[in-house]
Design a protein around this motif. Structure first.
Motif, PDB file in Angstrom:
ATOM      1  N   GLU A   1     -11.636  44.183 -86.272  1.00 48.50           N
ATOM      2  CA  GLU A   1     -11.049  42.998 -85.670  1.00 48.50           C
ATOM      3  C   GLU A   1     -11.288  42.897 -84.172  1.00 48.50           C
ATOM      4  N   ASP A   2     -11.884  43.927 -83.578  1.00 49.91           N
ATOM      5  CA  ASP A   2     -12.288  43.851 -82.172  1.00 49.91           C
ATOM      6  C   ASP A   2     -13.639  43.159 -82.005  1.00 49.91           C
ATOM      7  N   THR A   3     -14.296  42.856 -83.104  1.00 50.64           N
ATOM      8  CA  THR A   3     -15.582  42.173 -83.046  1.00 50.64           C
ATOM      9  C   THR A   3     -15.441  40.809 -82.382  1.00 50.64           C
ATOM     10  N   ALA A   4     -16.209  40.593 -81.335  1.00 46.41           N
ATOM     11  CA  ALA A   4     -16.113  39.357 -80.562  1.00 46.41           C
ATOM     12  C   ALA A   4     -17.180  39.384 -79.468  1.00 46.41           C
ATOM     13  N   VAL A   5     -17.327  38.253 -78.812  1.00 43.08           N
ATOM     14  CA  VAL A   5     -18.068  38.213 -77.552  1.00 43.08           C
ATOM     15  C   VAL A   5     -17.061  38.461 -76.434  1.00 43.08           C
ATOM     16  N   TYR A   6     -17.380  39.417 -75.589  1.00 44.13           N
ATOM     17  CA  TYR A   6     -16.488  39.795 -74.496  1.00 44.13           C
ATOM     18  C   TYR A   6     -17.020  39.217 -73.188  1.00 44.13           C
ATOM     19  N   TYR A   7     -16.107  38.599 -72.437  1.00 46.29           N
ATOM     20  CA  TYR A   7     -16.457  37.937 -71.186  1.00 46.29           C
ATOM     21  C   TYR A   7     -15.644  38.530 -70.042  1.00 46.29           C
ATOM     22  N   CYS A   8     -16.275  38.688 -68.891  1.00 45.97           N
ATOM     23  CA  CYS A   8     -15.477  39.021 -67.717  1.00 45.97           C
ATOM     24  C   CYS A   8     -15.256  37.753 -66.893  1.00 45.97           C
TER      25      CYS A   8
ATOM     26  N   THR B   1     -20.962  39.468 -73.643  1.00 47.10           N
ATOM     27  CA  THR B   1     -21.706  40.514 -74.342  1.00 47.10           C
ATOM     28  C   THR B   1     -21.082  40.705 -75.721  1.00 47.10           C
ATOM     29  N   GLN B   2     -21.924  40.817 -76.735  1.00 49.95           N
ATOM     30  CA  GLN B   2     -21.457  40.890 -78.104  1.00 49.95           C
ATOM     31  C   GLN B   2     -21.034  42.312 -78.445  1.00 49.95           C
ATOM     32  N   VAL B   3     -19.856  42.436 -79.019  1.00 51.77           N
ATOM     33  CA  VAL B   3     -19.379  43.702 -79.564  1.00 51.77           C
ATOM     34  C   VAL B   3     -19.152  43.504 -81.057  1.00 51.77           C
ATOM     35  N   THR B   4     -19.805  44.316 -81.853  1.00 51.69           N
ATOM     36  CA  THR B   4     -19.655  44.250 -83.299  1.00 51.69           C
ATOM     37  C   THR B   4     -19.204  45.611 -83.813  1.00 51.69           C
TER      38      THR B   4
ATOM     39  N   LYS C   1     -10.573  39.967 -64.958  1.00 50.95           N
ATOM     40  CA  LYS C   1     -10.037  39.916 -66.317  1.00 50.95           C
ATOM     41  C   LYS C   1     -11.168  40.073 -67.334  1.00 50.95           C
ATOM     42  N   TRP C   2     -10.824  40.596 -68.484  1.00 53.43           N
ATOM     43  CA  TRP C   2     -11.699  40.592 -69.645  1.00 53.43           C
ATOM     44  C   TRP C   2     -11.069  39.712 -70.714  1.00 53.43           C
ATOM     45  N   TYR C   3     -11.891  38.841 -71.275  1.00 54.64           N
ATOM     46  CA  TYR C   3     -11.495  38.005 -72.393  1.00 54.64           C
ATOM     47  C   TYR C   3     -12.424  38.310 -73.571  1.00 54.64           C
ATOM     48  N   ARG C   4     -12.034  37.849 -74.724  1.00 61.03           N
ATOM     49  CA  ARG C   4     -12.927  37.925 -75.872  1.00 61.03           C
ATOM     50  C   ARG C   4     -12.728  36.701 -76.754  1.00 61.03           C
ATOM     51  N   GLN C   5     -13.787  36.394 -77.492  1.00 58.70           N
ATOM     52  CA  GLN C   5     -13.719  35.274 -78.416  1.00 58.70           C
ATOM     53  C   GLN C   5     -14.431  35.645 -79.698  1.00 58.70           C
ATOM     54  N   ALA C   6     -13.681  35.665 -80.770  1.00 57.73           N
ATOM     55  CA  ALA C   6     -14.228  35.940 -82.088  1.00 57.73           C
ATOM     56  C   ALA C   6     -14.633  34.620 -82.743  1.00 57.73           C
ATOM     57  N   PRO C   7     -15.548  34.662 -83.703  1.00 59.23           N
ATOM     58  CA  PRO C   7     -15.977  33.428 -84.374  1.00 59.23           C
ATOM     59  C   PRO C   7     -14.798  32.667 -84.965  1.00 59.23           C
ATOM     60  N   GLY C   8     -14.728  31.385 -84.644  1.00 61.19           N
ATOM     61  CA  GLY C   8     -13.675  30.543 -85.192  1.00 61.19           C
ATOM     62  C   GLY C   8     -12.318  30.701 -84.542  1.00 61.19           C
ATOM     63  N   LYS C   9     -12.259  31.503 -83.484  1.00 59.86           N
ATOM     64  CA  LYS C   9     -10.974  31.727 -82.817  1.00 59.86           C
ATOM     65  C   LYS C   9     -11.060  31.309 -81.357  1.00 59.86           C
ATOM     66  N   GLU C  10      -9.890  31.125 -80.757  1.00 62.99           N
ATOM     67  CA  GLU C  10      -9.846  30.783 -79.348  1.00 62.99           C
ATOM     68  C   GLU C  10     -10.106  32.031 -78.493  1.00 62.99           C
ATOM     69  N   ARG C  11     -10.567  31.775 -77.289  1.00 65.59           N
ATOM     70  CA  ARG C  11     -10.765  32.879 -76.352  1.00 65.59           C
ATOM     71  C   ARG C  11      -9.401  33.450 -75.988  1.00 65.59           C
ATOM     72  N   GLU C  12      -9.307  34.789 -75.973  1.00 65.36           N
ATOM     73  CA  GLU C  12      -8.034  35.423 -75.649  1.00 65.36           C
ATOM     74  C   GLU C  12      -8.209  36.434 -74.528  1.00 65.36           C
ATOM     75  N   LEU C  13      -7.155  36.571 -73.737  1.00 70.66           N
ATOM     76  CA  LEU C  13      -7.138  37.550 -72.666  1.00 70.66           C
ATOM     77  C   LEU C  13      -6.965  38.946 -73.254  1.00 70.66           C
ATOM     78  N   VAL C  14      -7.834  39.845 -72.861  1.00 71.75           N
ATOM     79  CA  VAL C  14      -7.773  41.226 -73.339  1.00 71.75           C
ATOM     80  C   VAL C  14      -7.085  42.132 -72.325  1.00 71.75           C
ATOM     81  N   ALA C  15      -7.511  42.011 -71.065  1.00 70.79           N
ATOM     82  CA  ALA C  15      -6.967  42.895 -70.031  1.00 70.79           C
ATOM     83  C   ALA C  15      -7.199  42.272 -68.669  1.00 70.79           C
ATOM     84  N   ALA C  16      -6.358  42.654 -67.710  1.00 71.74           N
ATOM     85  CA  ALA C  16      -6.479  42.150 -66.351  1.00 71.74           C
ATOM     86  C   ALA C  16      -6.175  43.278 -65.374  1.00 71.74           C
ATOM     87  N   ILE C  17      -6.736  43.156 -64.171  1.00 68.80           N
ATOM     88  CA  ILE C  17      -6.552  44.196 -63.158  1.00 68.80           C
ATOM     89  C   ILE C  17      -6.436  43.549 -61.796  1.00 68.80           C
ATOM     90  N   THR C  18      -5.598  44.128 -60.948  1.00 72.05           N
ATOM     91  CA  THR C  18      -5.397  43.577 -59.621  1.00 72.05           C
ATOM     92  C   THR C  18      -6.576  43.888 -58.705  1.00 72.05           C
TER      93      THR C  18
END
Length: 117
Positions: free
Chosen positions: A89-96, A111-114, A35-52
């Motif tokens: 609005e895609d600016t966030a730290v992205y986590y796998c 990894t930071q995406v700005t 899975k890939w998640y992301r977390q923007a400043p001041g927001k909760e971590r959210e699921l971006v995408a998942a793969i089997t």
């Protein structure tokens, strides 16, 4: 030792593209959903995408559908996130995340995406 190392983040202008990679080691990569998640400043971590385990995408956040693509290469123990038509609005730290169960899942350092002009 389990490791998930993300790379490919950076600064990009709106409308641009980035490809994130997450290299895994220390566990059987082909046995884990990814899975890939992301977390923007001041927001909760959210699921971006998942793969089997077999490489079928199962989930995309509504906000990224049609713009992001998740994929994996089990031979390289790597999962990818291709991000096109990027928006500020895609600016966030992205986590796998390597997911086996609620009690067994692993995270990368992020990894930071700005997206900014």
């Amino acid at each position: 030792q389990v490791q998930l190392v993300e790379s490919g983040g950076g600064l990009v202008q709106p409308g641009g593209s980035l490809r994130l990679s997450c290299a895994a080691s220390g566990f059987t990569f082909s046995s884990s959903r990814m899975k890939w998640y992301r977390q923007a400043p001041g927001k909760e971590r959210e699921l971006v995408a998942a793969i089997t385990r077999a490489g079928e995408p199962t989930t995309y956040a509504d906000s990224v559908k049609g713009r992001f693509t998740i994929s994996r290469d089990n031979a390289k123990n790597t999962v990818y996130l291709q991000m096109n038509s990027l928006k500020p609005e895609d600016t966030a730290v992205y986590y796998c995340n390597a997911f086996f169960s609620i009690s067994r899942n692993y995270w990368g350092q992020g990894t930071q995406v700005t997206v900014s002009s």
